[in-house]
Design a protein around this motif. Structure first.
Motif, PDB file in Angstrom:
ATOM      1  N   ARG A   5       0.833  -1.217   0.000  1.00 31.52           N
ATOM      2  CA  ARG A   5       0.000   0.000   0.000  1.00 31.52           C
ATOM      3  C   ARG A   5       0.860   1.258   0.000  1.00 31.52           C
ATOM      4  NH1 ARG A   5      -4.125  -0.253   4.650  1.00 31.52           N
ATOM      5  NH2 ARG A   5      -4.503   1.848   3.922  1.00 31.52           N
ATOM      6  N   LEU A   6       1.950   1.236   0.768  1.00 33.41           N
ATOM      7  CA  LEU A   6       2.848   2.386   0.800  1.00 33.41           C
ATOM      8  C   LEU A   6       3.534   2.595  -0.548  1.00 33.41           C
ATOM      9  CD1 LEU A   6       4.415   1.870   4.319  1.00 33.41           C
ATOM     10  CD2 LEU A   6       2.957   3.772   3.617  1.00 33.41           C
ATOM     11  N   ILE A   7       3.931   1.508  -1.182  1.00 32.24           N
ATOM     12  CA  ILE A   7       4.559   1.608  -2.502  1.00 32.24           C
ATOM     13  C   ILE A   7       3.571   2.173  -3.511  1.00 32.24           C
ATOM     14  CG2 ILE A   7       5.534   0.292  -4.428  1.00 32.24           C
ATOM     15  CD1 ILE A   7       6.658  -1.655  -2.241  1.00 32.24           C
ATOM     16  N   LEU A   8       2.344   1.688  -3.481  1.00 28.28           N
ATOM     17  CA  LEU A   8       1.328   2.197  -4.410  1.00 28.28           C
ATOM     18  C   LEU A   8       1.048   3.668  -4.157  1.00 28.28           C
ATOM     19  CD1 LEU A   8      -1.110  -0.858  -4.546  1.00 28.28           C
ATOM     20  CD2 LEU A   8       0.611  -0.164  -6.236  1.00 28.28           C
ATOM     21  N   ALA A   9       1.025   4.081  -2.896  1.00 22.06           N
ATOM     22  CA  ALA A   9       0.845   5.502  -2.574  1.00 22.06           C
ATOM     23  C   ALA A   9       2.010   6.317  -3.117  1.00 22.06           C
ATOM     24  CB  ALA A   9       0.716   5.692  -1.059  1.00 22.06           C
ATOM     25  N   SER A  10       3.218   5.794  -3.027  1.00 23.17           N
ATOM     26  CA  SER A  10       4.390   6.486  -3.563  1.00 23.17           C
ATOM     27  C   SER A  10       4.327   6.585  -5.082  1.00 23.17           C
ATOM     28  CB  SER A  10       5.680   5.768  -3.156  1.00 23.17           C
ATOM     29  OG  SER A  10       5.958   5.993  -1.806  1.00 23.17           O
ATOM     30  N   ARG A  11       3.890   5.524  -5.733  1.00 20.08           N
ATOM     31  CA  ARG A  11       3.768   5.551  -7.195  1.00 20.08           C
ATOM     32  C   ARG A  11       2.753   6.604  -7.633  1.00 20.08           C
ATOM     33  NH1 ARG A  11       3.176  -0.311  -9.681  1.00 20.08           N
ATOM     34  NH2 ARG A  11       3.515   0.884 -11.586  1.00 20.08           N
ATOM     35  N   ARG A  12       1.624   6.659  -6.929  1.00 16.91           N
ATOM     36  CA  ARG A  12       0.607   7.672  -7.269  1.00 16.91           C
ATOM     37  C   ARG A  12       1.135   9.083  -7.036  1.00 16.91           C
ATOM     38  NH1 ARG A  12      -2.749   3.859  -4.846  1.00 16.91           N
ATOM     39  NH2 ARG A  12      -2.657   4.954  -2.854  1.00 16.91           N
ATOM     40  N   ALA A  13       1.808   9.291  -5.909  1.00 12.35           N
ATOM     41  CA  ALA A  13       2.333  10.613  -5.581  1.00 12.35           C
ATOM     42  C   ALA A  13       3.413  11.034  -6.571  1.00 12.35           C
ATOM     43  CB  ALA A  13       2.875  10.633  -4.158  1.00 12.35           C
ATOM     44  N   LEU A  14       4.258  10.114  -6.980  1.00 10.24           N
ATOM     45  CA  LEU A  14       5.293  10.427  -7.962  1.00 10.24           C
ATOM     46  C   LEU A  14       4.664  10.791  -9.300  1.00 10.24           C
ATOM     47  CD1 LEU A  14       8.338  10.541  -8.665  1.00 10.24           C
ATOM     48  CD2 LEU A  14       8.178   8.106  -9.257  1.00 10.24           C
ATOM     49  N   ALA A  15       3.663  10.030  -9.710  1.00 10.10           N
ATOM     50  CA  ALA A  15       2.984  10.312 -10.986  1.00 10.10           C
ATOM     51  C   ALA A  15       2.256  11.650 -10.952  1.00 10.10           C
ATOM     52  CB  ALA A  15       2.004   9.183 -11.313  1.00 10.10           C
ATOM     53  N   ALA A  16       1.751  12.033  -9.790  1.00  8.31           N
ATOM     54  CA  ALA A  16       0.984  13.277  -9.680  1.00  8.31           C
ATOM     55  C   ALA A  16       1.862  14.495  -9.423  1.00  8.31           C
ATOM     56  CB  ALA A  16      -0.048  13.147  -8.559  1.00  8.31           C
ATOM     57  N   SER A  17       3.142  14.267  -9.108  1.00  2.00           N
ATOM     58  CA  SER A  17       4.010  15.408  -8.796  1.00  2.00           C
ATOM     59  C   SER A  17       4.210  16.247 -10.052  1.00  2.00           C
ATOM     60  CB  SER A  17       5.347  14.933  -8.221  1.00  2.00           C
ATOM     61  OG  SER A  17       6.058  14.165  -9.168  1.00  2.00           O
ATOM     62  N   GLU A  22       8.753  19.123  -6.005  1.00  3.46           N
ATOM     63  CA  GLU A  22       7.785  18.110  -5.571  1.00  3.46           C
ATOM     64  C   GLU A  22       8.206  16.717  -6.045  1.00  3.46           C
ATOM     65  OE1 GLU A  22       2.937  17.384  -5.843  1.00  3.46           O
ATOM     66  OE2 GLU A  22       3.874  18.913  -7.102  1.00  3.46           O
ATOM     67  N   THR A  23       8.688  16.638  -7.277  1.00  5.31           N
ATOM     68  CA  THR A  23       9.151  15.354  -7.808  1.00  5.31           C
ATOM     69  C   THR A  23      10.356  14.863  -7.029  1.00  5.31           C
ATOM     70  OG1 THR A  23       8.307  15.901 -10.007  1.00  5.31           O
ATOM     71  CG2 THR A  23       9.957  14.150  -9.881  1.00  5.31           C
ATOM     72  N   MET A  24      11.298  15.764  -6.718  1.00 10.24           N
ATOM     73  CA  MET A  24      12.478  15.373  -5.939  1.00 10.24           C
ATOM     74  C   MET A  24      12.070  14.860  -4.561  1.00 10.24           C
ATOM     75  SD  MET A  24      15.387  15.467  -7.369  1.00 10.24           S
ATOM     76  CE  MET A  24      16.873  16.379  -7.526  1.00 10.24           C
ATOM     77  N   ALA A  25      11.074  15.483  -3.963  1.00  6.02           N
ATOM     78  CA  ALA A  25      10.591  15.031  -2.658  1.00  6.02           C
ATOM     79  C   ALA A  25      10.007  13.621  -2.771  1.00  6.02           C
ATOM     80  CB  ALA A  25       9.552  16.002  -2.098  1.00  6.02           C
ATOM     81  N   GLU A  26       9.288  13.346  -3.847  1.00  2.00           N
ATOM     82  CA  GLU A  26       8.710  12.007  -4.034  1.00  2.00           C
ATOM     83  C   GLU A  26       9.779  10.970  -4.349  1.00  2.00           C
ATOM     84  OE1 GLU A  26       5.871  11.060  -3.086  1.00  2.00           O
ATOM     85  OE2 GLU A  26       5.232  13.107  -2.640  1.00  2.00           O
ATOM     86  N   VAL A  27      10.812  11.368  -5.072  1.00  2.00           N
ATOM     87  CA  VAL A  27      11.937  10.462  -5.326  1.00  2.00           C
ATOM     88  C   VAL A  27      12.611  10.123  -4.005  1.00  2.00           C
ATOM     89  CG1 VAL A  27      14.250  10.350  -6.354  1.00  2.00           C
ATOM     90  CG2 VAL A  27      12.304  11.143  -7.723  1.00  2.00           C
TER      91      VAL A  27
END
Length: 156
Positions: A5-17, A22-27
């Protein structure tokens, strides 16, 4: 919270950055999560994964270290919410996908970098994400080898 679930949340957040910051923060979040998963697998995972999991922990830590740490409240750090890692194979499959997407995002950022410092930061982070993904793929290979060996032993 469950690793998948955490990985999927990270994938969504990275895609939405959107913006570079913001992208660097998600990376950074993705690398911190990979580090936490590696650490958990090194301690509690299948024995055949422990060495590679330690390597993942180190590489993902390097990935965090080359990036500027985002200004996050403790509750926003996904890696800190990791509590459950039930199915190592599923977690590794999802993590491999996330790390691949991290690499793609970093390539885009490096291509558009306005300054040399950002460019090199992205290049080092790309390298760390790629090496982390290699560790994940090696762990998946070891799990597959283990699963193939079990039926052969039962048949013999």
């Amino acid at each position: 919270m469950d690793a998948v679930r955490l990985i999927l949340a990270s994938r969504r957040a990275l895609a939405a950055s959107g913006e570079a910051q913001e992208t660097m923060a998600e990376v950074w979040q993705a690398q911190a999560l990979a580090q936490a998963i590696g650490s958990r697998l090194a301690v509690f995972g299948p024995p055949e994964l422990r060495g590679e999991a330690l390597g993942l922990t180190e590489l993902a830590g390097r990935g965090c270290g080359v990036l500027d740490a985002p200004d996050l409240d403790p509750g926003q750090l996904r890696a800190a919410r990791l509590t459950v890692l039930d199915d190592a194979r599923q977690v590794l499959l999802c993590l491999g996908s996330l790390l691949g997407e991290v690499g793609i995002a970093l390539v885009g950022m490096a291509s558009a970098a306005a300054d040399e410092g950002t460019y090199w930061q992205c290049m080092e982070a790309i390298d760390a994400a790629d090496e982390s993904r290699d560790r994940v793929l090696e762990m998946l290979r070891r799990l597959a080898d283990r699963d193939q060996a079990v039926p052969e032993k039962e048949a013999g």
